[in-house]
Design a protein around this motif. Structure first.
Motif, mmCIF file in Angstrom:
data_model
loop_
_atom_site.group_PDB
_atom_site.id
_atom_site.type_symbol
_atom_site.label_atom_id
_atom_site.label_comp_id
_atom_site.label_asym_id
_atom_site.label_seq_id
_atom_site.Cartn_x
_atom_site.Cartn_y
_atom_site.Cartn_z
ATOM 1 N N UNK A 156 31.116 -25.577 94.992
ATOM 2 C CA UNK A 156 32.166 -24.874 94.244
ATOM 3 C C UNK A 156 31.562 -23.778 93.354
ATOM 4 N N UNK B 253 25.544 -23.190 77.227
ATOM 5 C CA UNK B 253 26.936 -23.157 76.747
ATOM 6 C C UNK B 253 27.237 -21.887 75.955
ATOM 7 N N UNK C 261 34.190 -8.354 85.633
ATOM 8 C CA UNK C 261 34.387 -9.509 84.753
ATOM 9 C C UNK C 261 33.216 -10.458 85.034
ATOM 10 N N UNK C 262 32.495 -10.874 83.977
ATOM 11 C CA UNK C 262 31.287 -11.679 84.205
ATOM 12 C C UNK C 262 31.596 -12.981 84.963
ATOM 13 N N UNK C 263 32.833 -13.447 84.851
ATOM 14 C CA UNK C 263 33.178 -14.690 85.548
ATOM 15 C C UNK C 263 33.265 -14.504 87.062
ATOM 16 N N UNK C 264 33.478 -13.236 87.473
ATOM 17 C CA UNK C 264 33.531 -12.954 88.915
ATOM 18 C C UNK C 264 32.134 -12.983 89.543
ATOM 19 N N UNK D 108 28.746 -21.630 88.161
ATOM 20 C CA UNK D 108 28.211 -22.587 87.195
ATOM 21 C C UNK D 108 28.302 -24.012 87.732
ATOM 22 N N UNK E 144 39.305 -23.030 94.649
ATOM 23 C CA UNK E 144 38.217 -22.321 93.963
ATOM 24 C C UNK E 144 37.980 -20.949 94.599
ATOM 25 N N UNK F 13 40.175 -19.129 95.898
ATOM 26 C CA UNK F 13 41.275 -18.223 95.517
ATOM 27 C C UNK F 13 41.036 -17.552 94.161
ATOM 28 N N UNK F 14 40.149 -18.123 93.327
ATOM 29 C CA UNK F 14 39.885 -17.539 92.006
ATOM 30 C C UNK F 14 39.086 -16.230 92.090
ATOM 31 N N UNK F 15 38.359 -16.028 93.208
ATOM 32 C CA UNK F 15 37.396 -14.928 93.269
ATOM 33 C C UNK F 15 37.836 -13.791 94.184
ATOM 34 N N UNK G 50 27.545 -19.007 78.373
ATOM 35 C CA UNK G 50 28.811 -19.076 79.110
ATOM 36 C C UNK G 50 30.041 -19.040 78.197
ATOM 37 N N UNK G 51 29.794 -18.791 76.912
ATOM 38 C CA UNK G 51 30.880 -18.666 75.940
ATOM 39 C C UNK G 51 31.696 -19.958 75.788
ATOM 40 N N UNK G 52 31.056 -21.086 75.983
ATOM 41 C CA UNK G 52 31.771 -22.366 75.852
ATOM 42 C C UNK G 52 31.698 -22.897 74.424
ATOM 43 N N UNK G 53 30.658 -22.501 73.711
ATOM 44 C CA UNK G 53 30.598 -22.817 72.281
ATOM 45 C C UNK G 53 30.232 -21.532 71.533
#
Lengths: 290, 253
Positions: free
Chosen positions: A136, A47, A67-70, A74, A94, A96-98, A50-53
Motif C-alpha cells: 500500500x 513523524x 503535493x508532497x503526499x502524492x 509511508x 489506495x 484511487x488516492x494517487x 510527515x507532519x504527524x506531530x
C-alpha cells in the motif's frame, strides 16, 4: 538532487529534549538508514517529517512541485487492518488516492497475497499484514519512501524478499528513508547511515566511514579474566564485556593479536570478524557515554 | 473526485452492507421498540388517542434511530478507523480530511434515511399509520437536519480515542437523552424539573418540529433557535477539540 530538506528541527516532550537542532538534506535515489537506541527519537523525526506531530521549531521542506503526499509512500510501525474490507478493495482504494498509481497486479504481487485477494484484511497473519502495508505504501509509485521498522513480524523468507524489493526500488531511482532494529539487514543495503543519539545526529556517513572512524575489526573471545586485566592493551577502539564474553573493536587486528598473545592460555573461542553495524552502534553508544 | 467516490463506496460496504451491528442497533432496535410500545405496552391509552400515539411514537423512534446512527455508529466507526490505523493511513494519503469526513457523513446520513424509512414502513404495516409521501419526505428532511447535529456529537466523542471511554460516553449520552427528551415515553410523565431539562434537549425540540410536520400544526421558532444554538455549541467544542488534537499531534508518542 536534494528531495527533502530538514533545517534546525527541535522537539521536546515535557522537559525531555528528543531532537536538538537536527538539520539534514536527503538526496534522491539513495537509501538512508536512521539508527539509534530505543527511544532515541527515530520515529519522532519521521513523524515530524510527515507532519504527524508538530515540531517546536525548524523547517521540513519537500522539494517538489507536487503535493508532497502524492510523491511519498509511508509504511508506519503499525499495520493497517481495516474491518470488513478485502485485500482487493484496500489496494484499489489506495490506488484511487494517487494521480499515477502502480497497477493492481503489481501491488498484489508485492504483497505476495495473490491467493488471498478476496480475503478480509483482518484475517491476515501479522507478516501478511506487514507485506500488504508495504504494498500500500508503494501504491502511488512514490519518489520517497518512509519505512519505519518495516520487517517487524516478517519471517526470514519474507524479509529477504522485502530487502530484494527495496534494492530493486533503489535501482529504479527511489529515495528510501528507513529505520530498523535488524541492523545487519541495513548494513548491506543502505548508502548512508544517520546515528541518532543524545537528541542529535551523532554520525552521518557511509558504513565505510563509520568503520574507519570506529574500528574495522571485531575480535571476540570468552575468558574468565576480568575487564581490568586487558586494560594495558594499546590498539583497542572499544572493549565490551557481557558476562565472560569479550568484544574488542580495533583498527589494527594484527597488532592487537600480538598484544593478546600473553593472554592466550586464558582465552577460548577466539574469533576475528569485520565490525558489524550492530557492534559499531553499541560501541558508538559506549564511547559517547564515557 | 474519483478517490472521493471510491472512498464513499468502500464506506458503504464496511459501515452498512457488511456490518451486522448496524442492522441490529440502528434499524432493528427502534423497530422493536416501536412495535413494543404501540402493540403490546399500550394498556391505559384511550382508544381515541391510540392513533395519535402511534403517529407520535413513529416520530420518536425515527429520532431514536437517528441518535443510534448519528452518535453510536459515528463514534464507533471513527474509533474503529483510529484503532485499525486507517485514519493515520488516510492522513498520510492525498485524501483530505474534508473528503474523509464528508464521505463518512454521506454514509451515516443515508444510514439514518434507510432506518427512518424502515420504521415508517413498519408503522404503516403494523399500525396502519397514514402518511402521505410529501409528509414522509418532510419528516425525513427534518430528521436529516437533526442527524447532522447528532453526527457532530458522535465525531466529538470519537476524539477520546479509547474504546472503553467511547462506549461509556455514547451510553451515557444516548440513553438518558432519549429518556429525558420523551422519546421512549411521554415527557409529561416525568417530574416537572426533569421536563424543564428535557425540553432544552435538541432531540426533544426535533420531535416537536417533527410532530408539527406530522399533524400539520404551526411550527414554533423557538425549536429552530434551540437546534441552532446546540449546533453552534457542538461545532465550537468540536473545532476547539480538533485544534487541541492537532497541537498534540495526530499520533501519540
Amino acid at each position: 538532487m536534494t528531495i527533502l530538506e530538514i533545517q534546525h528541527v527541535n522537539k521536546t516532550f515535557g522537559k525531555r529534549v528528543v531532537l536538538n537542532d537536527i538539520s539534514l538534506q536527503i538526496e534522491s535515489s539513495s537509501i538512508i538508514a536512521l539508527v539509534g537506541a530505543n527511544g532515541a527519537g527515530k520515529t519522532t523525526l519521521i513523524n515530524i517529517i510527515l507532519n504527524l506531530i508538530p515540531k517546536d521549531s525548524g523547517q521540513v521542506t519537500f522539494l517538489t512541485k507536487n503535493n508532497w503526499k502524492q510523491i511519498t509512500g509511508v509504511m508506519m510501525q503499525d499495520n493497517i487492518a481495516l474491518h470488513r474490507i478485502t485485500i482487493k478493495e484496500i489496494i484499489n482504494l489506495t490506488r484511487s488516492y494517487f494521480n499515477h498509481p502502480l497497477s493492481y497486479e503489481e501491488l498484489l504481487s508485492v504483497s505476495g497475497l495473490e491467493d488471498h485477494q478476496n480475503s478480509l484484511m483482518t484475517g491476515l497473519s501479522g507478516g501478511q499484514k506487514r507485506r500488504l502495508t508495504f504494498a500500500l505504501a508503494l501504491a502511488g509509485d512514490p519518489k520517497v519512501l518512509f519505512l519505519d521498522e518495516p520487517t517487524v513480524g516478517m519471517d526470514s523468507n519474507s524479509r529477504n524478499a522485502f530487502w530484494q524489493e527495496i534494492d530493486h526500488l533503489k535501482k529504479s531511482g527511489k529515495t528510501i528513508f528507513v529505520t530498523s532494529h535488524y541492523l545487519e539487514e541495513l548494513e548491506n543495503i543502505a548508502d548512508r547511515f544517520l546515528i541518532l543519539q543524545n537528541s542529535i545526529i551523532a554520525f552521518d556517513g557511509t558504513i565505510k566511514q563509520l568503520r574507519s572512524r570506529e574500528g574495522q575489526s571485531l575480535i571476540e573471545f570468552d575468558s574468565e579474566l576480568n575487564q581490568m586485566d586487558f586494560k594495558g592493551l594499546q590498539d583497542i577502539v572499544s572493549l565490551n564485556v557481557v558476562g565472560h564474553h569479550f568484544q574488542i573493536i580495533t583498527n589494527d587486528v594484527n597488532q592487537l593479536l600480538a598484544e593478546l598473545t600473553p593472554y592466550l592460555k586464558a582465552i577460548d573461542n577466539l574469533q576475528i570478524k569485520q565490525a558489524t553495524l550492530d557492534t559499531l552502534l553499541l560501541n558508538y553508544k559506549e564511547n559517547t557515554h564515557e | 473526485m474519483n478517490k472521493f467516490i471510491f472512498q464513499t463506496k468502500i464506506n458503504f460496504k464496511r459501515i452498512v452492507f457488511r456490518n451486522k451491528s448496524f442492522f441490529f442497533f440502528d434499524m432493528l432496535l427502534p423497530i422493536v421498540f416501536y412495535v413494543l410500545y404501540t402493540k403490546i405496552l399500550v394498556t391505559g391509552i384511550p382508544a381515541s388517542y391510540l392513533k395519535v400515539w402511534n403517529e407520535d411514537y413513529l416520530v420518536s423512534m425515527m429520532i431514536y434511530a437517528c441518535m443510534l446512527g448519528g452518535i453510536i455508529t459515528t463514534a464507533n466507526t471513527l474509533l474503529e478507523d483510529q484503532m485499525s490505523n486507517f485514519k493515520l493511513f488516510v492522513t498520510l494519503s492525498p485524501l483530505s480530511n474534508l473528503q474523509y469526513y464528508t464521505s463518512m457523513a454521506i454514509v451515516l446520513v443515508t444510514l439514518n434515511l434507510v432506518s427512518s424509512i424502515a420504521i415508517t414502513v413498519v408503522a404503516i404495516i403494523v399500525n396502519h399509520v397514514t402518511l402521505s409521501i410529501g409528509l414522509l419526505i418532510a419528516l425525513i428532511l427534518v430528521n436529516l437536519l437533526g442527524t447532522t447535529l447528532l453526527i457532530l456529537i458522535g465525531v466529538l466523542i470519537s476524539f477520546v480515542k479509547k474504546a472503553s471511554t467511547v462506549n461509556l460516553l455514547t451510553n451515557l449520552i444516548v440513553f438518558p437523552l432519549a429518556i429525558i427528551s420523551g422519546l421512549w415515553w411521554p415527557i409529561k410523565l416525568m417530574p416537572t424539573w426533569l421536563q424543564s431539562i428535557g425540553k432544552l434537549m435538541p432531540t426533544y425540540q426535533l420531535s416537536v418540529i417533527d410532530k408539527n410536520v406530522l399533524h400539520q400544526t404551526p411550527q414554533h421558532i423557538g425549536s429552530f433557535i434551540n437546534l441552532f444554538i446546540w449546533f453552534v455549541i457542538i461545532l465550537a467544542i468540536l473545532l476547539l477539540a480538533s485544534k487541541i488534537q492537532k497541537r498534540k499531534g495526530i499520533v501519540t508518542q
